[in-house]
Design a protein around this motif. Sequence first.
Motif, short mmCIF file in Angstrom:
data_model
loop_
_atom_site.label_atom_id
_atom_site.label_comp_id
_atom_site.label_asym_id
_atom_site.label_seq_id
_atom_site.Cartn_x
_atom_site.Cartn_y
_atom_site.Cartn_z
N UNK A 289 0.85 -1.20 0.00
CA UNK A 289 0.00 0.00 0.00
C UNK A 289 0.88 1.25 0.00
N UNK A 290 0.59 2.17 -0.91
CA UNK A 290 1.35 3.41 -1.04
C UNK A 290 0.55 4.63 -0.60
N UNK A 291 -0.77 4.56 -0.69
CA UNK A 291 -1.61 5.70 -0.32
C UNK A 291 -3.05 5.23 -0.13
N UNK A 292 -3.82 6.07 0.56
CA UNK A 292 -5.26 5.82 0.73
C UNK A 292 -6.03 7.02 0.17
N UNK A 303 -7.50 1.98 -1.72
CA UNK A 303 -6.05 1.80 -1.58
C UNK A 303 -5.35 1.95 -2.93
N UNK A 304 -4.17 2.55 -2.89
CA UNK A 304 -3.29 2.56 -4.06
C UNK A 304 -2.11 1.65 -3.73
N UNK A 305 -1.92 0.63 -4.54
CA UNK A 305 -0.87 -0.35 -4.26
C UNK A 305 0.17 -0.36 -5.37
N UNK A 306 1.38 -0.75 -5.00
CA UNK A 306 2.48 -0.78 -5.97
C UNK A 306 2.26 -1.90 -6.98
N UNK A 307 2.40 -1.60 -8.29
CA UNK A 307 2.19 -2.63 -9.32
C UNK A 307 3.41 -3.54 -9.49
#
Length: 366
Positions: A289-292, A303-307
């Motif tokens: 998780x990188x950001x909400x 959630x924004x997650x690393x690809x």
Amino acid sequence: MRLLILISLFTSLLLAQATDKKFILGGVEVLRGTTVTINIELPKFYNTATELPVRVIRGKEDGPVVFISAAIHGDELNGIEIIRRLRNLELLQGLKGTLILVPIVNIYGVMNQSRYLPDRRDLNRNFPGSDKGSLAARIADIFFNEIVKKCDLGIDLHTGSLHRSNLPQIRTNLDNKYTFRLATAFEAPVVLHSELRDGSLRAVAQDAGVPTLLYESGEALRFDEQSIRIGVKGIVNVLSANGMLPDLLTTKSKKFPVVARSSQWLRATDSGIIRTVKALGDTVQEGEIMAYINEPLDDNIYEIVAPYDGIIIGKSEMPLIQEGDAVFHIANFKKLKIADSKIGYFCEGALDDCEFIDYNDAEAIE
């Protein structure tokens, strides 16, 4: 005997004239061992005379000719301060070759605190330009013909665009051995392979035989002390690696950057208020998780997650986010432990003991 002496003197004079190459810029001859400020005429700004200020530093010995430019985008200001500090370094007294310093290419944009020109064009998409084209094309034509074509190498200084920050990085063609060597010598934390864009200064310069490094660091309309110091040190490193200055660093003290061949902007899938939990220079693992993203009056959390595994080399600084907005720029790099150790060197205190920076505490920007 007298005839032989005269012939010898005449031959020596001819050889001296042949080796003393003239360097002329903007109609002004710059002699060896001199520093000259030249103002090149640009199209008027609403009937007000406008000029492109250029500082030429020519060493006592001939060598490569290098241009260093900043503010091609009028809101990208770090490079202006980098060039100001660079030109005041005493070590330039030992310069071999010629430096052409252009701290503000887009005069019009800087006056308006805008990335673009008054005709709403991006100067860095209008090279090589034309003397009969748009305002952007005419400025590009002047800069390219008066400066770039006279050089052997270029260093173009940029920042992130408005409300975006970039980790200090060099963008270049990793497959070109010469530019790759200079890019790593710069000692920015990251060297990124970057494809050429049509109409960009780097693309057109390369076609003209003038390889150009692009330094990206910091945020638009802001000075960033770390970015500035890395930029000054990096340019000195490149000039040393190019044989124009003595090499002041030992092999042990040199740091090899993280080198990445690809990168991608991660975009928001929803709109709302964003809370980032990762910063510039952080490494991320695939799925982390990188950001909400929250909606102002809703309990839903996105959630924004690393690809993929990589390093954050750019990020949005805006707390408001719209679906589709670019949020994180991630360089693809699998060896995260190695990346952490390399990036860790480039903390704010890493440059304090560089003997040629020549700053006192009063000059540091807080």
